[in-house]
Design a protein around this motif. Structure first.
Motif, PDB file in Angstrom:
ATOM      1  N   UNK A  75     119.421 -78.738   4.722  1.00 53.48           N
ATOM      2  CA  UNK A  75     119.490 -77.854   5.985  1.00 53.48           C
ATOM      3  C   UNK A  75     118.321 -77.503   6.735  1.00 53.48           C
ATOM      4  N   UNK A  76     117.341 -77.506   5.927  1.00 55.19           N
ATOM      5  CA  UNK A  76     116.020 -77.312   6.660  1.00 55.19           C
ATOM      6  C   UNK A  76     115.600 -78.692   7.316  1.00 55.19           C
ATOM      7  N   UNK A  77     115.712 -79.550   6.895  1.00 52.76           N
ATOM      8  CA  UNK A  77     115.393 -80.872   7.573  1.00 52.76           C
ATOM      9  C   UNK A  77     115.958 -81.219   8.535  1.00 52.76           C
ATOM     10  N   UNK A  78     117.371 -80.846   8.524  1.00 53.61           N
ATOM     11  CA  UNK A  78     118.260 -81.494   9.899  1.00 53.61           C
ATOM     12  C   UNK A  78     118.784 -80.266  10.722  1.00 53.61           C
ATOM     13  N   UNK A  79     117.988 -78.947  10.471  1.00 53.55           N
ATOM     14  CA  UNK A  79     118.282 -77.841  11.553  1.00 53.55           C
ATOM     15  C   UNK A  79     119.748 -77.275  11.519  1.00 53.55           C
ATOM     16  N   UNK A  80     120.153 -77.461  10.323  1.00 51.75           N
ATOM     17  CA  UNK A  80     121.470 -76.829  10.453  1.00 51.75           C
ATOM     18  C   UNK A  80     121.574 -75.677   9.333  1.00 51.75           C
ATOM     19  N   UNK A  81     122.862 -74.935   9.330  1.00 55.11           N
ATOM     20  CA  UNK A  81     123.002 -73.705   8.365  1.00 55.11           C
ATOM     21  C   UNK A  81     123.280 -74.544   7.067  1.00 55.11           C
ATOM     22  N   UNK A 176     127.054-100.040  15.853  1.00 58.17           N
ATOM     23  CA  UNK A 176     127.514 -99.494  17.530  1.00 58.17           C
ATOM     24  C   UNK A 176     126.459 -98.883  18.292  1.00 58.17           C
ATOM     25  N   UNK A 177     126.307 -98.855  19.234  1.00 61.80           N
ATOM     26  CA  UNK A 177     125.467 -97.955  20.129  1.00 61.80           C
ATOM     27  C   UNK A 177     125.898 -96.660  20.675  1.00 61.80           C
ATOM     28  N   UNK A 178     124.800 -95.933  21.090  1.00 61.61           N
ATOM     29  CA  UNK A 178     124.937 -94.705  21.673  1.00 61.61           C
ATOM     30  C   UNK A 178     126.432 -94.655  22.801  1.00 61.61           C
ATOM     31  N   UNK A 179     126.203 -95.265  23.837  1.00 64.93           N
ATOM     32  CA  UNK A 179     127.192 -94.935  24.669  1.00 64.93           C
ATOM     33  C   UNK A 179     128.500 -95.215  24.397  1.00 64.93           C
ATOM     34  N   UNK A 180     128.783 -96.651  23.716  1.00 64.76           N
ATOM     35  CA  UNK A 180     130.156 -96.458  23.318  1.00 64.76           C
ATOM     36  C   UNK A 180     130.552 -95.685  22.122  1.00 64.76           C
ATOM     37  N   UNK A 181     129.817 -95.187  21.386  1.00 63.93           N
ATOM     38  CA  UNK A 181     129.863 -94.374  20.265  1.00 63.93           C
ATOM     39  C   UNK A 181     130.303 -92.861  20.874  1.00 63.93           C
ATOM     40  N   UNK A 182     129.448 -92.461  22.105  1.00 66.39           N
ATOM     41  CA  UNK A 182     129.831 -91.293  22.658  1.00 66.39           C
ATOM     42  C   UNK A 182     131.156 -91.337  23.209  1.00 66.39           C
ATOM     43  N   UNK A 183     131.438 -92.340  23.930  1.00 68.18           N
ATOM     44  CA  UNK A 183     132.825 -92.562  24.552  1.00 68.18           C
ATOM     45  C   UNK A 183     133.867 -92.575  23.570  1.00 68.18           C
ATOM     46  N   UNK A 184     133.781 -92.923  22.626  1.00 67.25           N
ATOM     47  CA  UNK A 184     134.581 -92.990  21.413  1.00 67.25           C
ATOM     48  C   UNK A 184     134.785 -91.371  21.023  1.00 67.25           C
ATOM     49  N   UNK A 185     133.839 -90.896  20.580  1.00 69.50           N
ATOM     50  CA  UNK A 185     133.937 -89.346  19.975  1.00 69.50           C
ATOM     51  C   UNK A 185     134.651 -88.621  21.237  1.00 69.50           C
ATOM     52  N   UNK A 211     121.331 -91.564  15.979  1.00 69.21           N
ATOM     53  CA  UNK A 211     121.400 -90.806  14.814  1.00 69.21           C
ATOM     54  C   UNK A 211     122.537 -89.952  15.133  1.00 69.21           C
ATOM     55  N   UNK A 212     123.525 -90.079  13.902  1.00 67.61           N
ATOM     56  CA  UNK A 212     124.950 -89.413  13.869  1.00 67.61           C
ATOM     57  C   UNK A 212     124.850 -87.955  14.080  1.00 67.61           C
ATOM     58  N   UNK A 213     123.618 -87.298  13.475  1.00 72.24           N
ATOM     59  CA  UNK A 213     123.594 -86.019  13.506  1.00 72.24           C
ATOM     60  C   UNK A 213     123.110 -85.465  14.817  1.00 72.24           C
ATOM     61  N   UNK A 214     122.848 -86.155  15.878  1.00 72.18           N
ATOM     62  CA  UNK A 214     122.407 -85.721  17.317  1.00 72.18           C
ATOM     63  C   UNK A 214     123.743 -85.634  17.988  1.00 72.18           C
ATOM     64  N   UNK A 215     124.641 -86.686  17.497  1.00 71.49           N
ATOM     65  CA  UNK A 215     126.072 -86.959  18.290  1.00 71.49           C
ATOM     66  C   UNK A 215     126.929 -85.850  17.674  1.00 71.49           C
ATOM     67  N   UNK A 216     126.667 -85.323  16.520  1.00 70.78           N
ATOM     68  CA  UNK A 216     127.457 -84.267  16.003  1.00 70.78           C
ATOM     69  C   UNK A 216     127.430 -82.872  16.664  1.00 70.78           C
ATOM     70  N   UNK A 217     126.257 -82.595  17.320  1.00 68.75           N
ATOM     71  CA  UNK A 217     126.110 -81.238  17.861  1.00 68.75           C
ATOM     72  C   UNK A 217     127.030 -81.007  18.872  1.00 68.75           C
ATOM     73  N   UNK A 218     127.534 -80.013  18.741  1.00 68.48           N
ATOM     74  CA  UNK A 218     128.794 -79.494  19.864  1.00 68.48           C
ATOM     75  C   UNK A 218     129.935 -80.210  19.582  1.00 68.48           C
TER      76      UNK A 218
END
Length: 370
Positions: A75-81, A176-185, A211-218
């Motif tokens: 949790x500390x490493x990734x800045x989550x609860x 897969x890269x950021x733009x297409x993965x963000x579009x998919x999510x 990094x999937x943890x960045x895309x996970x936020x929100x």
């Protein structure tokens, strides 16, 4: 007569990579090279060995069922609860817990194919439908080796409860890269859980692979799976973890946890490994440098090898896969064939990879003469 469920009776047995000592004895050589299971070739981290020695005297007691120290460190490493983190007996056990937590019989689990071979098996065990979306070429004229996220989004319907995106993909190594993965999510309905399976994240060198943890936020319907089995060198101890944006997702997965399934030794080793991140990064850099050398050597031999973002490379040899893998095995090199598709080759040490390349040359030469 007692019978297992039909779905269980029909499950193919999981086939781990062969033991190199067994193969060496079988064919009468001093040593065989194993490049089948995507382990790192480095020995355990010194801090891990120390932690195991220090903790061995506690194994008469049950482990901490909540893996509190490890969970807090992650949790500390990734800045989550800590409530967003779940540990498990390897990432594959967490995949099973996800299916158990979110799938009723008849609901769907969607994933690319070919991808991690346990996805369809876990769907069967859960009584869910396995929705397999074919891979597509990641580059013009290349082999079908990359997620088709547009087709995956289209395959999601009201019954789809979980979608796995293996990034980088096992066994093809593409990502897969950021733009297409963000579009998919953004296209996946909010009531469908998307699991970004990032077992090989530490080997990614392409800055466009997010990094999937960045895309996970929100995004409350997104979770990320990772493991200590690969880059962190703990394959023999079995530790994986899930980080979910929504703590309710983590709570659901935690409810299907088999008590005490992450041992005392495994937890101590994982905490020690996290504290050795600088050394792990150096080791990953050595692996990715060797990956580039191996890829170039295979391309020089006329093989259509795509850029890998994992610690293995994919040889799309189609119907030759099983025969070529057998020929390599007869020359004391163990790889992982996928019948009719290709061969996955773990990046080993430079010495091991040279043995593999020599065996490959011999096997292909013999096949050509025959």
């Amino acid at each position: 007569m007692v019978s297992a469920r039909p779905a269980v009776q029909q499950l193919p047995a999981y086939r781990p990579g062969r033991n190199p000592a067994d193969l060496a004895r079988e064919i009468g050589v001093e040593r065989a090279v194993k490049l089948a299971s995507n382990e790192v070739a480095f020995p355990p981290l010194p801090a891990v060995v120390e932690a195991l020695a220090a903790t061995a005297g506690e194994t008469n007691r049950y482990p901490d069922n909540g893996a509190v120290v490890l969970t807090a460190a992650l949790a500390e490493r990734y800045g989550v609860d800590p409530d967003q983190v779940v540990t498990g007996c390897g990432a594959v056990m967490l995949c099973q817990q996800l299916a158990q937590s979110f799938n009723d019989p008849g609901t769907g689990i969607a994933f690319a194919w070919r991808s991690f071979e346990m996805y369809p098996l876990l769907a069967r065990v859960a009584g869910a439908r396995a929705v397999q979306v074919p891979l597509v070429p990641g580059r013009p004229g290349g082999p079908a080796d990359t997620h088709d996220l547009g087709a995956m989004a289209a395959a999601v319907d009201d019954s789809t409860r979980v979608v796995f995106v293996c990034n980088p993909n096992n066994p093809t190594g593409t990502a897969v890269r950021r733009r297409e993965l963000e579009r998919f999510l953004d296209a996946v309905p909010a009531d469908t859980l998307v699991v970004l399976d990032e077992a090989y994240r530490e080997f990614v060198t392409d800055p466009e692979v997010p990094d999937g943890l960045e895309l996970m936020r929100g995004r409350p319907n997104v979770a990320v799976l990772r493991t200590f089995s690969k880059a962190w060198g703990l394959a023999g101890l079995r530790v994986g973890y899930l980080v979910a944006e929504d703590p309710a997702v983590a709570d659901a997965v935690r409810r299907t946890h088999v008590p005490f399934s992450v041992s005392t030794l495994a937890q101590a080793a994982a905490v020690a490994a996290l504290a050795s991140e600088d050394e792990v990064r150096r080791r990953c850099a050595a692996v990715t440098a060797e990956r580039e050398r191996l890829t170039a050597a295979l391309r020089e031999r006329g093989l259509d090898v795509s850029d890998s973002q994992a610690n293995f490379v994919w040889l799309p040899v189609g119907e030759e896969a099983v025969g070529l893998a057998a020929a390599l095995e007869s020359r004391a090199v163990i790889t992982r064939p996928f019948a009719g598709e290709g061969i996955r080759v773990t990046v080993g040490t430079p010495e091991e990879d040279d043995v593999f390349l020599a065996a490959l040359d011999q096997a292909r030469s013999t096949a050509t003469v025959a």
